[in-house]
Design a protein around this motif. Structure first.
Motif, PDB file in Angstrom:
ATOM      1  N   ARG A 267       0.926  -1.203   0.022  1.00  0.00           N
ATOM      2  CA  ARG A 267      -0.232   0.030   0.057  1.00  0.00           C
ATOM      3  C   ARG A 267       0.861   1.399   0.054  1.00  0.00           C
ATOM      4  O   ARG A 267       0.862   2.420  -0.496  1.00  0.00           O
ATOM      5  CB  ARG A 267      -1.132   0.118   1.274  1.00  0.00           C
ATOM      6  CG  ARG A 267      -2.320  -0.512   1.011  1.00  0.00           C
ATOM      7  CD  ARG A 267      -2.092  -2.028   0.941  1.00  0.00           C
ATOM      8  NE  ARG A 267      -3.420  -2.838   0.891  1.00  0.00           N
ATOM      9  CZ  ARG A 267      -3.613  -4.182   1.137  1.00  0.00           C
ATOM     10  NH1 ARG A 267      -2.544  -4.870   1.648  1.00  0.00           N
ATOM     11  NH2 ARG A 267      -4.987  -4.644   1.173  1.00  0.00           N
ATOM     12  N   ILE A 268       2.034   1.211   0.656  1.00  0.00           N
ATOM     13  CA  ILE A 268       2.948   2.323   0.677  1.00  0.00           C
ATOM     14  C   ILE A 268       3.356   2.415  -0.774  1.00  0.00           C
ATOM     15  O   ILE A 268       3.634   3.680  -1.311  1.00  0.00           O
ATOM     16  CB  ILE A 268       4.127   2.321   1.693  1.00  0.00           C
ATOM     17  CG1 ILE A 268       3.299   2.152   3.074  1.00  0.00           C
ATOM     18  CG2 ILE A 268       4.977   3.450   1.639  1.00  0.00           C
ATOM     19  CD1 ILE A 268       4.542   1.697   4.061  1.00  0.00           C
ATOM     20  N   VAL A 269       3.660   1.553  -1.338  1.00  0.00           N
ATOM     21  CA  VAL A 269       4.244   1.510  -2.653  1.00  0.00           C
ATOM     22  C   VAL A 269       3.289   2.442  -3.518  1.00  0.00           C
ATOM     23  O   VAL A 269       3.331   3.081  -4.463  1.00  0.00           O
ATOM     24  CB  VAL A 269       4.605   0.197  -3.266  1.00  0.00           C
ATOM     25  CG1 VAL A 269       4.990   0.129  -4.758  1.00  0.00           C
ATOM     26  CG2 VAL A 269       5.972  -0.515  -2.761  1.00  0.00           C
ATOM     27  N   ASP A 270       2.257   1.669  -3.532  1.00  0.00           N
ATOM     28  CA  ASP A 270       0.824   2.219  -4.236  1.00  0.00           C
ATOM     29  C   ASP A 270       0.843   3.809  -4.092  1.00  0.00           C
ATOM     30  O   ASP A 270       0.587   4.503  -5.027  1.00  0.00           O
ATOM     31  CB  ASP A 270      -0.496   1.512  -4.122  1.00  0.00           C
ATOM     32  CG  ASP A 270      -0.420   0.052  -4.503  1.00  0.00           C
ATOM     33  OD1 ASP A 270       0.259  -0.298  -5.266  1.00  0.00           O
ATOM     34  OD2 ASP A 270      -1.173  -0.616  -4.024  1.00  0.00           O
ATOM     35  N   GLU A 271       0.977   4.084  -2.845  1.00  0.00           N
ATOM     36  CA  GLU A 271       0.440   5.570  -2.435  1.00  0.00           C
ATOM     37  C   GLU A 271       1.658   6.403  -3.050  1.00  0.00           C
ATOM     38  O   GLU A 271       1.218   7.471  -3.494  1.00  0.00           O
ATOM     39  CB  GLU A 271       0.436   5.603  -0.976  1.00  0.00           C
ATOM     40  CG  GLU A 271      -0.147   7.113  -0.479  1.00  0.00           C
ATOM     41  CD  GLU A 271      -1.352   7.589  -1.091  1.00  0.00           C
ATOM     42  OE1 GLU A 271      -1.724   8.833  -1.081  1.00  0.00           O
ATOM     43  OE2 GLU A 271      -2.278   6.940  -1.412  1.00  0.00           O
ATOM     44  N   ALA A 272       2.707   6.056  -2.783  1.00  0.00           N
ATOM     45  CA  ALA A 272       3.991   6.826  -3.166  1.00  0.00           C
ATOM     46  C   ALA A 272       4.145   6.982  -5.011  1.00  0.00           C
ATOM     47  O   ALA A 272       4.231   8.109  -5.281  1.00  0.00           O
ATOM     48  CB  ALA A 272       5.336   6.131  -2.777  1.00  0.00           C
ATOM     49  N   LEU A 273       3.771   6.049  -5.437  1.00  0.00           N
ATOM     50  CA  LEU A 273       3.718   6.011  -6.938  1.00  0.00           C
ATOM     51  C   LEU A 273       2.519   6.884  -7.267  1.00  0.00           C
ATOM     52  O   LEU A 273       2.518   7.690  -8.419  1.00  0.00           O
ATOM     53  CB  LEU A 273       3.404   4.554  -7.457  1.00  0.00           C
ATOM     54  CG  LEU A 273       4.589   3.471  -7.401  1.00  0.00           C
ATOM     55  CD1 LEU A 273       4.325   2.419  -8.069  1.00  0.00           C
ATOM     56  CD2 LEU A 273       5.798   4.355  -8.257  1.00  0.00           C
ATOM     57  N   HIS A 274       1.395   6.876  -6.550  1.00  0.00           N
ATOM     58  CA  HIS A 274       0.192   7.614  -7.010  1.00  0.00           C
ATOM     59  C   HIS A 274       0.397   9.122  -6.903  1.00  0.00           C
ATOM     60  O   HIS A 274      -0.040   9.919  -7.422  1.00  0.00           O
ATOM     61  CB  HIS A 274      -0.844   7.419  -5.955  1.00  0.00           C
ATOM     62  CG  HIS A 274      -2.285   8.233  -6.149  1.00  0.00           C
ATOM     63  ND1 HIS A 274      -3.188   8.251  -6.912  1.00  0.00           N
ATOM     64  CD2 HIS A 274      -2.394   9.106  -5.196  1.00  0.00           C
ATOM     65  CE1 HIS A 274      -4.260   9.096  -6.830  1.00  0.00           C
ATOM     66  NE2 HIS A 274      -3.771   9.752  -5.443  1.00  0.00           N
ATOM     67  N   ARG A 275       1.438   9.605  -5.975  1.00  0.00           N
ATOM     68  CA  ARG A 275       1.829  10.969  -5.721  1.00  0.00           C
ATOM     69  C   ARG A 275       2.986  11.193  -6.664  1.00  0.00           C
ATOM     70  O   ARG A 275       3.548  12.438  -6.486  1.00  0.00           O
ATOM     71  CB  ARG A 275       2.275  10.951  -4.139  1.00  0.00           C
ATOM     72  CG  ARG A 275       0.902  11.006  -3.303  1.00  0.00           C
ATOM     73  CD  ARG A 275       1.501  11.073  -2.080  1.00  0.00           C
ATOM     74  NE  ARG A 275       0.556  10.767  -0.983  1.00  0.00           N
ATOM     75  CZ  ARG A 275       0.244  11.333   0.084  1.00  0.00           C
ATOM     76  NH1 ARG A 275       0.929  12.530   0.426  1.00  0.00           N
ATOM     77  NH2 ARG A 275      -0.638  10.930   0.932  1.00  0.00           N
ATOM     78  N   GLY A 276       3.269  10.330  -7.673  1.00  0.00           N
ATOM     79  CA  GLY A 276       4.427  10.555  -8.514  1.00  0.00           C
ATOM     80  C   GLY A 276       5.945  10.470  -7.951  1.00  0.00           C
ATOM     81  O   GLY A 276       6.836  10.889  -8.633  1.00  0.00           O
ATOM     82  N   HIS A 277       6.149   9.881  -6.914  1.00  0.00           N
ATOM     83  CA  HIS A 277       7.488   9.723  -6.290  1.00  0.00           C
ATOM     84  C   HIS A 277       8.024   8.488  -7.114  1.00  0.00           C
ATOM     85  O   HIS A 277       7.429   7.714  -7.436  1.00  0.00           O
ATOM     86  CB  HIS A 277       7.471   9.351  -4.724  1.00  0.00           C
ATOM     87  CG  HIS A 277       6.952  10.508  -4.072  1.00  0.00           C
ATOM     88  ND1 HIS A 277       7.620  11.722  -3.969  1.00  0.00           N
ATOM     89  CD2 HIS A 277       5.807  10.595  -3.490  1.00  0.00           C
ATOM     90  CE1 HIS A 277       6.960  12.461  -3.102  1.00  0.00           C
ATOM     91  NE2 HIS A 277       5.726  11.778  -2.620  1.00  0.00           N
ATOM     92  N   ASN A 278       9.499   8.366  -7.098  1.00  0.00           N
ATOM     93  CA  ASN A 278      10.229   7.126  -7.628  1.00  0.00           C
ATOM     94  C   ASN A 278      10.478   6.287  -6.389  1.00  0.00           C
ATOM     95  O   ASN A 278      10.938   6.765  -5.467  1.00  0.00           O
ATOM     96  CB  ASN A 278      11.493   7.472  -8.436  1.00  0.00           C
ATOM     97  CG  ASN A 278      11.483   8.575  -9.559  1.00  0.00           C
ATOM     98  OD1 ASN A 278      10.367   7.872 -10.459  1.00  0.00           O
ATOM     99  ND2 ASN A 278      11.848   9.729  -9.873  1.00  0.00           N
ATOM    100  N   VAL A 279      10.128   5.066  -6.707  1.00  0.00           N
ATOM    101  CA  VAL A 279      10.053   3.896  -5.566  1.00  0.00           C
ATOM    102  C   VAL A 279      11.087   2.790  -5.873  1.00  0.00           C
ATOM    103  O   VAL A 279      10.949   2.365  -7.062  1.00  0.00           O
ATOM    104  CB  VAL A 279       8.596   3.358  -5.277  1.00  0.00           C
ATOM    105  CG1 VAL A 279       8.606   2.561  -4.409  1.00  0.00           C
ATOM    106  CG2 VAL A 279       7.878   4.565  -4.926  1.00  0.00           C
ATOM    107  N   THR A 280      11.704   2.564  -5.137  1.00  0.00           N
ATOM    108  CA  THR A 280      12.661   1.161  -5.001  1.00  0.00           C
ATOM    109  C   THR A 280      12.130   0.531  -4.003  1.00  0.00           C
ATOM    110  O   THR A 280      11.886   0.555  -2.625  1.00  0.00           O
ATOM    111  CB  THR A 280      14.134   1.619  -4.771  1.00  0.00           C
ATOM    112  OG1 THR A 280      14.682   2.457  -5.660  1.00  0.00           O
ATOM    113  CG2 THR A 280      14.874   0.440  -4.840  1.00  0.00           C
ATOM    114  N   GLY A 281      11.471  -0.694  -4.536  1.00  0.00           N
ATOM    115  CA  GLY A 281      10.945  -1.598  -3.724  1.00  0.00           C
ATOM    116  C   GLY A 281      11.835  -2.665  -3.343  1.00  0.00           C
ATOM    117  O   GLY A 281      12.219  -3.512  -4.197  1.00  0.00           O
ATOM    118  N   ILE A 282      12.189  -3.071  -2.225  1.00  0.00           N
ATOM    119  CA  ILE A 282      13.330  -3.869  -1.737  1.00  0.00           C
ATOM    120  C   ILE A 282      12.599  -5.176  -1.002  1.00  0.00           C
ATOM    121  O   ILE A 282      11.691  -4.719   0.002  1.00  0.00           O
ATOM    122  CB  ILE A 282      14.367  -3.196  -0.629  1.00  0.00           C
ATOM    123  CG1 ILE A 282      15.024  -2.206  -1.643  1.00  0.00           C
ATOM    124  CG2 ILE A 282      15.326  -4.242  -0.616  1.00  0.00           C
ATOM    125  CD1 ILE A 282      16.055  -0.992  -0.685  1.00  0.00           C
ATOM    126  N   ALA A 283      12.851  -6.090  -1.253  1.00  0.00           N
ATOM    127  CA  ALA A 283      12.132  -7.375  -0.716  1.00  0.00           C
ATOM    128  C   ALA A 283      12.989  -8.525  -0.942  1.00  0.00           C
ATOM    129  O   ALA A 283      13.921  -8.522  -1.944  1.00  0.00           O
ATOM    130  CB  ALA A 283      10.757  -7.674  -1.202  1.00  0.00           C
TER     131      ALA A 283
END
Length: 203
Positions: free
Chosen positions: A15-31
């Motif tokens: 959900r944090i990934v979704d929200e950050a992308l929704h706001r136009g941020h560049n996201v690195t998802g680490i898992a």
């Protein structure tokens, strides 16, 4: 901003990934298994382990913000902090727990007799994590505790914020959806109001 999310495939992390992308941020998802997330514009998926600080720190370099969204029992806060420090990133946000919130002055939720046994160890570790952070002065950390029930729901954007006391609604329930929690966390990233503090969110 460039935002790194450690634990991006979990219930909250997604959900944090979704929200950050929704706001136009560049996201690195680490898992550990980033294939659990679907590739999208603005999202870079990488394999990483919170318990391998030397490798993790390399993945964090160059970001504006690091978010930790991992199970407390599966991680070592000292190793995580070591990785963040080594990366040079100063802004560090933690998906916290509700157990360390107060239900009355000096009385924690986790210590109440009706607190569920199956989450007690995780809640206790979360409280230890918060206490560890409170001694750290060289990072701009924030610890966001959800309400007692943290679950699937809707993205409403309507919620309350508090500090160290458990938020309870007029219906007697204490809860927040993953989706609205993500809004509160991204609001804090974009407009910091709780540097080196814990706060909480609930309905």
């Amino acid at each position: 901003m460039k935002i790194a999310i450690v634990g991006a495939t979990g219930n909250v992390g997604k959900r944090i990934v979704d929200e950050a992308l929704h706001r136009g941020h560049n996201v690195t998802g680490i898992a550990r298994d980033p294939s659990k997330l679907s590739p999208r514009n603005g999202l870079t998926l990488v394999k990483g382990d919170a318990n391998n600080p030397s490798k993790l720190s390399q993945l964090l370099v160059g970001h504006d913000v690091v978010i930790s969204s991992i199970v407390f029992l599966d991680s070592d806060i000292a190793l995580l902090i070591e990785a963040v420090r080594a990366s040079g990133v100063k802004r560090y946000l933690v998906v916290g727990g509700a157990g360390s919130l107060e239900v009355a002055p000096g009385k924690l939720l986790v210590d109440q007799p009706d607190f569920p046994d199956f989450v007690k160890a995780e809640a206790t570790k979360g409280g230890e994590y918060l206490n560890y952070l409170r001694e750290i002065k060289d990072l701009d950390w924030t610890f966001l505790s959800p309400s007692a029930l943290f679950t699937d729901g809707e993205r409403t954007g309507v919620f309350r914020l508090g500090k160290d006391e458990l938020l309870v609604g007029i219906d007697g329930k204490s809860w927040i959806s993953y989706e609205d929690y993500a809004i509160a966390l991204l609001d804090e990233i974009e407009n910091p109001k709780h540097i080196q503090q814990r706060f909480t969110v609930g309905y």
